[in-house]
Design a protein around this motif. Structure first.
Motif, PDB file in Angstrom:
ATOM      1  N   PRO A 179       0.815  -1.220   0.000  1.00 39.29           N
ATOM      2  CA  PRO A 179       0.000   0.000   0.000  1.00 39.29           C
ATOM      3  C   PRO A 179       0.849   1.270   0.000  1.00 39.29           C
ATOM      4  O   PRO A 179       0.363   2.337  -0.384  1.00 39.29           O
ATOM      5  CB  PRO A 179      -0.817  -0.109   1.294  1.00 39.29           C
ATOM      6  CG  PRO A 179      -0.118  -1.122   2.139  1.00 39.29           C
ATOM      7  CD  PRO A 179       0.643  -2.021   1.224  1.00 39.29           C
ATOM      8  N   PHE A 180       2.115   1.163   0.414  1.00 39.96           N
ATOM      9  CA  PHE A 180       2.980   2.347   0.439  1.00 39.96           C
ATOM     10  C   PHE A 180       3.769   2.514  -0.860  1.00 39.96           C
ATOM     11  O   PHE A 180       3.986   3.613  -1.329  1.00 39.96           O
ATOM     12  CB  PHE A 180       3.965   2.270   1.608  1.00 39.96           C
ATOM     13  CG  PHE A 180       3.308   2.294   2.944  1.00 39.96           C
ATOM     14  CD1 PHE A 180       2.961   3.505   3.535  1.00 39.96           C
ATOM     15  CD2 PHE A 180       3.006   1.125   3.613  1.00 39.96           C
ATOM     16  CE1 PHE A 180       2.340   3.538   4.773  1.00 39.96           C
ATOM     17  CE2 PHE A 180       2.389   1.143   4.850  1.00 39.96           C
ATOM     18  CZ  PHE A 180       2.046   2.358   5.436  1.00 39.96           C
TER      19      PHE A 180
ATOM     20  N   ALA B 255      13.191  11.080  -3.148  1.00 34.09           N
ATOM     21  CA  ALA B 255      13.234  10.119  -2.038  1.00 34.09           C
ATOM     22  C   ALA B 255      11.970  10.218  -1.195  1.00 34.09           C
ATOM     23  O   ALA B 255      11.446   9.208  -0.723  1.00 34.09           O
ATOM     24  CB  ALA B 255      14.486  10.329  -1.188  1.00 34.09           C
ATOM     25  N   ASP B 256      11.462  11.429  -0.998  1.00 31.65           N
ATOM     26  CA  ASP B 256      10.211  11.570  -0.241  1.00 31.65           C
ATOM     27  C   ASP B 256       9.042  10.936  -0.987  1.00 31.65           C
ATOM     28  O   ASP B 256       8.187  10.281  -0.382  1.00 31.65           O
ATOM     29  CB  ASP B 256       9.916  13.052   0.050  1.00 31.65           C
ATOM     30  CG  ASP B 256      10.431  13.468   1.420  1.00 31.65           C
ATOM     31  OD1 ASP B 256      10.657  12.580   2.265  1.00 31.65           O
ATOM     32  OD2 ASP B 256      10.623  14.671   1.645  1.00 31.65           O
ATOM     33  N   ILE B 257       9.022  11.104  -2.310  1.00 30.17           N
ATOM     34  CA  ILE B 257       7.951  10.476  -3.104  1.00 30.17           C
ATOM     35  C   ILE B 257       8.070   8.957  -3.009  1.00 30.17           C
ATOM     36  O   ILE B 257       7.098   8.250  -2.722  1.00 30.17           O
ATOM     37  CB  ILE B 257       8.032  10.940  -4.576  1.00 30.17           C
ATOM     38  CG1 ILE B 257       7.723  12.442  -4.680  1.00 30.17           C
ATOM     39  CG2 ILE B 257       7.070  10.122  -5.459  1.00 30.17           C
ATOM     40  CD1 ILE B 257       8.024  13.055  -6.043  1.00 30.17           C
ATOM     41  N   LEU B 258       9.271   8.434  -3.229  1.00 31.93           N
ATOM     42  CA  LEU B 258       9.473   6.982  -3.235  1.00 31.93           C
ATOM     43  C   LEU B 258       9.221   6.367  -1.860  1.00 31.93           C
ATOM     44  O   LEU B 258       8.755   5.237  -1.755  1.00 31.93           O
ATOM     45  CB  LEU B 258      10.908   6.643  -3.673  1.00 31.93           C
ATOM     46  CG  LEU B 258      11.213   6.899  -5.149  1.00 31.93           C
ATOM     47  CD1 LEU B 258      12.715   6.817  -5.391  1.00 31.93           C
ATOM     48  CD2 LEU B 258      10.484   5.871  -6.014  1.00 31.93           C
ATOM     49  N   GLY B 259       9.573   7.087  -0.808  1.00 29.57           N
ATOM     50  CA  GLY B 259       9.392   6.551   0.541  1.00 29.57           C
ATOM     51  C   GLY B 259       7.932   6.405   0.915  1.00 29.57           C
ATOM     52  O   GLY B 259       7.577   5.582   1.759  1.00 29.57           O
ATOM     53  N   GLY B 260       7.077   7.204   0.319  1.00 31.39           N
ATOM     54  CA  GLY B 260       5.640   7.094   0.559  1.00 31.39           C
ATOM     55  C   GLY B 260       5.261   7.335   2.011  1.00 31.39           C
ATOM     56  O   GLY B 260       4.248   6.819   2.484  1.00 31.39           O
ATOM     57  N   GLY B 261       6.078   8.083   2.748  1.00 30.99           N
ATOM     58  CA  GLY B 261       5.776   8.375   4.147  1.00 30.99           C
ATOM     59  C   GLY B 261       6.008   7.207   5.085  1.00 30.99           C
ATOM     60  O   GLY B 261       5.662   7.262   6.258  1.00 30.99           O
ATOM     61  N   TYR B 262       6.638   6.158   4.571  1.00 33.63           N
ATOM     62  CA  TYR B 262       6.757   4.931   5.357  1.00 33.63           C
ATOM     63  C   TYR B 262       7.896   4.982   6.370  1.00 33.63           C
ATOM     64  O   TYR B 262       7.812   4.383   7.429  1.00 33.63           O
ATOM     65  CB  TYR B 262       6.984   3.754   4.408  1.00 33.63           C
ATOM     66  CG  TYR B 262       6.915   2.424   5.090  1.00 33.63           C
ATOM     67  CD1 TYR B 262       5.684   1.854   5.414  1.00 33.63           C
ATOM     68  CD2 TYR B 262       8.073   1.755   5.465  1.00 33.63           C
ATOM     69  CE1 TYR B 262       5.618   0.652   6.072  1.00 33.63           C
ATOM     70  CE2 TYR B 262       8.008   0.543   6.120  1.00 33.63           C
ATOM     71  CZ  TYR B 262       6.781  -0.008   6.417  1.00 33.63           C
ATOM     72  OH  TYR B 262       6.714  -1.191   7.076  1.00 33.63           O
TER      73      TYR B 262
END
Lengths: 297, 297
Positions: A179-180, B255-262
């Motif tokens: 989901p991420f 990197a912020d986009i790829l990390g997806g807030g995870y």
């Protein structure tokens, strides 16, 4: 002198296993509870641990190896919490703190995979290995690394399941189940990702099915990425998907090809099954309890 | 009491820098030599270090941060060697051993990137950070991680440049320049890989050129893969390619986009330039010398 007794909890998303343990080969009593709500499941575990002290004697410490994500910073106000989890009802749950306060005992607390990695590195397949990585491939993909006898811990615990990979040429038209991140490792190679593409678990698909090569290829990419970053002496592969007959050999073959002879570790030496079988998680609790009370061991 | 003096060597594939150093802000004298043959370059460095002791006083230890690959296991018969390197004439070269025997001094020895990571974590951008990764992106891509104040070391030192990545959708028809792995990170995002595709260095290509986004995208993948594996508190990016104006901001955005807030770490906090500038390598030598002689510091 009597051997100290520890209360160990392996806390999973579907079941809790609790035990009274004196050593890796000395598990005195074990119990299982379904994981329902925190109040019910943690409550039942606490009741059982209290009663078990009557039967076995006083405990010296508790060790908990839990599903996550967790807050592991002992300086943080929410140390010991399960934080933002996809498991309904368990987000923001004060788990280790409640156990410790209720029993007035010190609590060792870490992720299930860090616990398993620690147990494997202390008593199992990773014994004496300088950098020991444990990865479970099942409902999710999660891993931990033991370095100099301690779980690797940065701003938070590692996840390992969310690394990025190239796509296998035959694995097209599938956007991944994470989901991420969509098609990160967990999104491509976990049990649900296999089920989503092929409608069956890997072990239920015939050995000639392309899924075996595709999943082995992704997991081999994970291994060479780990080699590039930390040259582990072992990458122990556990979990339901890994139990598929032939899978570990396929991963080894692919990892040697992908490594191109560049890394120090050879696939056949470093890619190994768990030495503790299904006891790695519970013995992770033992290792964590020992480490919180080192003078008692 | 006089501050102990150290001889520090930053050994690169094109030049050696040697120095007499008392502390990170107290470099007494520096010299450079072209990297030609081991006999010539190591010989000149030894002669200079001997003579420098006449001018500055006796040295307490030597620290060497060297291009690799290296044998770092002090129990191995070839500890201190540069092993199988692509640099002509330098394979199987007894580097640290020769320096130590010739000067009768203890020698701290590690890779150039581990040295830089150690210096950055001790005095630079990584000060006080629990897991500090340093990656240089230039002729090659190499990195090191400092965990609890020590370089991460498995069966061998990390390389980090050879992790596997998805391909950027606009980066087609290029097989990568890594002789071992083709399109691993180094094969796709190092200086020579940029030159091979676009005929110029990244900083010489106009800001609107697609190369900027492609290279940032690959390096962002490296960062999120590192986050997944170790949640570093910092990923310090050094080297010639990283000096390209705007690149670090592009990497942070991706990197912020790829990390997806995870992940726990936010790109703007963890992706940072070196704090020691071009002195990270030489001060790596100082950190390694200090660590081999801890009582003298």
């Amino acid at each position: 002198m009597t051997r100290p007794l520890f209360g160990c909890i392996e806390a999973g998303g579907t079941k809790f296993v609790a035990a009274i343990v004196a050593g890796p080969d000395d598990i005195r009593e074990t119990v299982r509870f379904d994981t329902t709500t925190p109040a019910e499941t943690i409550g039942a575990t606490l009741d059982w641990l209290r009663a078990a002290q009557g039967r076995h004697g006083a405990l010296s410490a508790i060790g908990i190896a839990s599903f996550g994500p967790l807050e592991l910073d002992r300086a943080a106000p929410d140390w010991g919490y399960i934080t933002a989890t996809t498991k309904k009802g368990w987000s923001n749950c004060d788990f280790a703190g409640l156990i410790g306060r209720s029993l007035s005992l010190p609590v060792g607390f870490d992720t299930d995979v860090n616990g398993a990695a620690l147990a494997e590195s202390r008593w199992g397949a990773g014994r004496g290995k300088p950098v020991c990585v444990y990865v479970t491939i099942g409902t999710g993909i999660g891993g931990g690394a033991i370095i100099d006898g301690k779980p690797l811990q940065g701003l938070s615990h590692p996840e390992m399941g969310h690394i990025r990979l190239p796509r296998h040429a035959d694995d097209t038209g599938f956007s991944g189940v994470c989901p991420f991140h969509g098609d990160c490792l967990e999104g491509l190679a976990s049990g649900p990702a296999i089920m989503a593409r092929w409608g069956a678990s890997l072990s239920d698909l015939p050995q000639g099915h392309v899924a075996h090569d595709i999943i082995a290829w992704y997991l081999a990419h994970m291994v060479v990425t780990l080699q590039s970053i930390m040259e582990p002496a072992c990458v122990i592969l556990g979990g339901g998907v890994t139990g598929t007959p032939g899978l570990i050999d396929r991963i080894r073959t692919q990892a040697d090809i992908l490594g191109g002879g560049y890394f120090r570790g050879r696939a056949k030496d470093i890619i190994i099954p768990p030495g503790l079988g299904d006891k790695a998680g519970l013995l992770g609790g033992l290792a964590l309890a020992q480490d919180i009370l080192p003078h008692a061991v």
